[in-house]
Design a protein around this motif. Structure first.
Motif, PDB file in Angstrom:
ATOM      1  N   SER A  24      24.175 -20.693 -40.713  1.00 15.30           N
ATOM      2  CA  SER A  24      25.333 -21.797 -41.296  1.00 15.30           C
ATOM      3  C   SER A  24      24.240 -22.651 -42.176  1.00 15.30           C
ATOM      4  N   PHE A  25      23.332 -23.133 -41.453  1.00 19.25           N
ATOM      5  CA  PHE A  25      22.273 -24.039 -42.308  1.00 19.25           C
ATOM      6  C   PHE A  25      21.161 -23.765 -42.666  1.00 19.25           C
ATOM      7  N   PHE A  26      20.500 -22.460 -42.297  1.00 22.12           N
ATOM      8  CA  PHE A  26      18.908 -22.235 -42.735  1.00 22.12           C
ATOM      9  C   PHE A  26      18.882 -21.056 -43.222  1.00 22.12           C
ATOM     10  N   GLN A  27      19.911 -20.405 -43.902  1.00 26.06           N
ATOM     11  CA  GLN A  27      20.119 -19.134 -44.445  1.00 26.06           C
ATOM     12  C   GLN A  27      18.941 -18.607 -45.478  1.00 26.06           C
ATOM     13  N   HIS A  68      14.684 -18.923 -43.309  1.00 25.12           N
ATOM     14  CA  HIS A  68      14.032 -17.936 -42.213  1.00 25.12           C
ATOM     15  C   HIS A  68      13.470 -19.195 -41.399  1.00 25.12           C
ATOM     16  N   TYR A  69      14.213 -19.834 -40.870  1.00 21.03           N
ATOM     17  CA  TYR A  69      13.762 -20.806 -39.782  1.00 21.03           C
ATOM     18  C   TYR A  69      13.387 -20.578 -38.503  1.00 21.03           C
ATOM     19  N   PHE A  70      13.754 -19.585 -37.716  1.00 15.10           N
ATOM     20  CA  PHE A  70      13.372 -19.014 -36.788  1.00 15.10           C
ATOM     21  C   PHE A  70      12.518 -18.058 -36.606  1.00 15.10           C
ATOM     22  N   MET A  71      12.589 -16.936 -37.563  1.00 15.98           N
ATOM     23  CA  MET A  71      11.605 -15.942 -37.792  1.00 15.98           C
ATOM     24  C   MET A  71      10.766 -15.972 -39.123  1.00 15.98           C
TER      25      MET A  71
END
Length: 496
Positions: free
Chosen positions: A212-215, A218-221
Motif C-alpha cells: 500500500s505504501f512502499f510498492q 522494496h522496503y522490507f526485502m
C-alpha cells in the motif's frame, strides 16, 4: 555451491525419511514416548521448514528463488527454532514434578497416618488431664478452661492440616494440568502451529503495508516485494530488525525454560543432557553466524559456504540428537534379550532399600506407576477381609485404569476389556470367591513385563543393584544348582 547444496538437500531428506520411519516403527518405545510423539513432530517440522527451503534456495539460486517463499520462511524462523526447545524444556520440568507427586504418594500416606496418631494422642492426653482434674476436685471453671485449651489446640492443628492440604492440592492440580497439556499431542501441535500462525499473520500485515505504501521501494526485502514470486531477494534492514527482535523474545522464554531444567534430576532417557548440549551448540552457532555476517571476508566465505549453512547444520544436529539417536537406542533395547528372572525382580521389590532405588529410577524414567501398581496388587492379595479387599480393588481401578488419571497405566489394546471385567467382579462381589487373588493377574503381568525392561537398564547403571543381583544369583545357584531359572519371557506364555 549449487552442487554442494543439492547434495546436502538430498542427504537431509534421506535423514528426515529415516527419522519419520523410525518414529512410526518405534513410537511405543520408552525412548520416544518420554519425548512424546508431538514433541518429535514439532522438532521434525521446524527443522524441515527451514533446512529444506534454505538448501533449495541455494540450489536454485538466490536471485531466482521466489521472494515470497523466502520471506515467509524467514519470518517463521523464531518459532521454528525456539518452540521445540521451549516445549522440550517445559515438558521435562513438569514430567519431573508430576512423577514426584506419584512417588511421594506412599510417603504422604505414611505422614498422614503419623499425624492422625499424633492427633489421637493429643486427644487422649487432654482427656487424661481432664479426668485427673475431676479426681482432684478442681473447680468447674478450671475444667472449662482446660477443655477450651484442648479444643483450641486440636482445632488449630486440624486447621493447619486443612490449609496445608489445600495448598498442596492446588499446587498438585496445577502441575497435573500443565503436565497433561504439555504431554498431550494435540495441545503441543496446536501451540506450535499457533506460534507459526502468528508469524504468518505479522508477515501478511507487513505485506499489506508494503503493497500500500512502499510498492516501489522494496522496503522490507532487498531486491523485491514481500509478495513477489518472480524474482529472488534478501532480507532488508526492517525485516532483519523484525526477525531479530522476535527471536530475542523467543530466546528469553527459551532460556527461562532452560533455567528451570537446572531444578530437575537427570532423567534416565538423557533428555536433560540433550537440552544442555543443544544450548551449547545453539550458542556456538549464533557466534559463528554473527562472525560470518560481520567479517570483512564475508563475501568470499559466503560464496563458497553461505552463512545459512551454519544454521542448517545446527538444525540437522538437533534432528540427529533428539530423534535419530533415541530411535537407535530403541532398536538396540528391543534387540536385547530379556534374561531377568521374575523372582529376582520380586526380591528387589521386597527389599526396602532396593525398592526405593528402583522407584527413584522409575521416577526419573517418568513411569513409576508400574511399580506402584505392582505393590498395590500385592497389597490386595494380602488382604483377607472382603469389604477391605473390595475397597482396595475399586481404588486401584480408579487409580490405574481410569482415563485421565495421573497414575493411568499405558495398557495395550488387548487389555482394554480387562477394566470392565474387573469392575463387574467388584460390583457383584458378595462373597470371597468373587474377588480372587488373580483378579488383577493380567494387569500384574503387564506391569511386570514393563518393570523387566526398566530393571535391565537400572542394573546396567546402578552398582548397588548389580551387587544385590549378583549376590542373589550366586545364592540361588548354591541352593539349587540344577534348577533352571524361570525367565519372564517364558512366564508370559503361561495362562494366569
Amino acid at each position: 555451491m549449487p552442487i554442494l547444496s543439492a547434495t546436502c538437500l538430498v542427504l537431509y531428506i534421506i535423514l528426515v525419511v529415516i527419522c519419520a520411519i523410525g518414529v512410526i516403527k518405534k513410537r511405543k518405545s520408552g525412548h520416544l514416548q518420554s519425548r512424546t510423539i508431538s514433541g518429535i513432530v514439532v522438532t521434525l517440522t521446524g527443522s524441515f521448514i527451514y533446512v529444506s527451503v534454505t538448501l533449495l534456495r541455494f540450489t536454485v539460486g538466490r536471485s531466482r528463488f521466489p521472494c515470497m517463499i523466502f520471506s515467509i520462511v524467514s519470518y517463521s524462523i523464531p518459532p521454528c527454532f525456539a518452540m521445540p526447545s521451549i516445549l522440550r524444556c517445559l515438558r521435562l520440568v513438569f514430567q519431573h514434578r508430576f512423577n514426584l507427586i506419584k512417588t511421594n504418594t506412599l510417603s504422604s500416606s505414611y505422614c498422614m497416618q503419623q499425624e492422625q496418631q499424633n492427633t489421637e494422642s493429643l486427644f487422649i492426653q487432654a482427656k487424661q488431664n481432664s479426668n485427673n482434674s475431676n479426681n482432684n476436685s478442681i473447680s468447674t471453671s478450671n475444667r472449662n478452661v482446660n477443655s477450651s485449651v484442648m479444643t483450641s489446640v486440636v482445632e488449630t492443628f486440624e486447621n493447619n492440616q486443612v490449609i496445608a492440604r489445600e495448598e498442596n492440592t492446588t499446587r498438585e492440580k496445577f502441575i497435573i494440568k500443565a503436565h497433561s497439556i504439555l504431554t498431550n499431542n494435540t495441545a503441543s501441535l496446536i501451540v506450535f502451529w499457533l506460534s507459526i500462525g502468528v508469524q504468518l499473520f505479522l508477515w501478511f500485515v507487513l505485506m499489506v503495508v508494503e503493497d500500500s505504501f512502499f510498492q516501489n521501494e522494496h522496503y522490507f526485502m532487498d531486491g523485491a516485494l514481500l509478495i513477489s514470486l518472480g524474482k529472488g531477494c534478501g532480507l532488508g534492514f526492517p525485516s532483519t530488525l523484525f526477525v531479530v527482535g522476535i527471536s530475542i523474545c523467543y530466546f528469553i522464554v527459551e532460556f527461562i525454560a532452560i533455567g528451570l531444567c537446572f531444578t530437575v534430576d537427570n532423567d534416565t532417557w538423557h533428555i536433560k543432557r540433550e537440552v544442555f548440549l543443544l544450548v551449547a551448540t545453539q550458542i556456538l552457532t549464533a557466534v559463528i553466524f554473527t562472525f560470518l555476517s560481520v567479517a570483512s571476508v564475508v563475501e568470499i566465505v559466503d560464496y563458497f559456504v553461505p552463512s545459512g549453512f551454519v544454521v542448517a547444520a545446527y538444525s540437522t544436529f538437533e534432528l540427529v540428537l533428539t530423534i535419530l539417536i533415541p530411535i537407535i537406542r530403541a532398536i538396540h533395547a528391543d534387540s536385547k534379550e530379556k534374561r531377568e528372572c521374575d523372582s529376582e525382580i520380586e526380591m528387589i521389590i521386597s527389599n526396602k532399600e532396593t525398592f526405593q532405588i528402583f522407584l527413584d529410577y522409575l521416577r526419573k524414567s517418568f513411569c513409576p506407576e508400574n511399580l506402584l501398581c505392582y505393590a498395590d496388587i500385592e497389597k490386595y492379595k494380602r488382604e483377607t477381609a472382603l469389604r477391605q479387599r473390595k475397597k482396595i480393588a475399586h481404588r486401584m481401578v480408579k487409580k490405574y485404569l481410569y482415563e485421565d488419571s495421573p497414575f493411568q497405566l499405558n495398557l495395550p489394546s488387548d487389555l482394554y476389556s480387562v477394566k470392565t471385567v474387573i469392575m463387574d467382579n467388584i460390583s457383584f462381589a458378595d462373597n470371597q470367591n468373587a474377588l480372587t487373588d488373580d483378579l488383577f493377574a493380567d494387569i500384574q503381568l503387564h506391569v511386570l513385563s514393563n518393570l523387566v525392561d526398566s530393571y535391565s537398564r537400572l542394573k546396567f547403571s546402578n552398582k548397588t543393584i548389580q551387587k544385590v543381583s549378583n549376590d542373589w544369583n550366586a545364592k540361588q545357584k548354591r541352593l539349587s544348582p540344577r534348577s533352571p531359572m524361570i525367565s519372564l519371557s517364558s512366564m508370559t506364555s503361561l495362562k494366569l
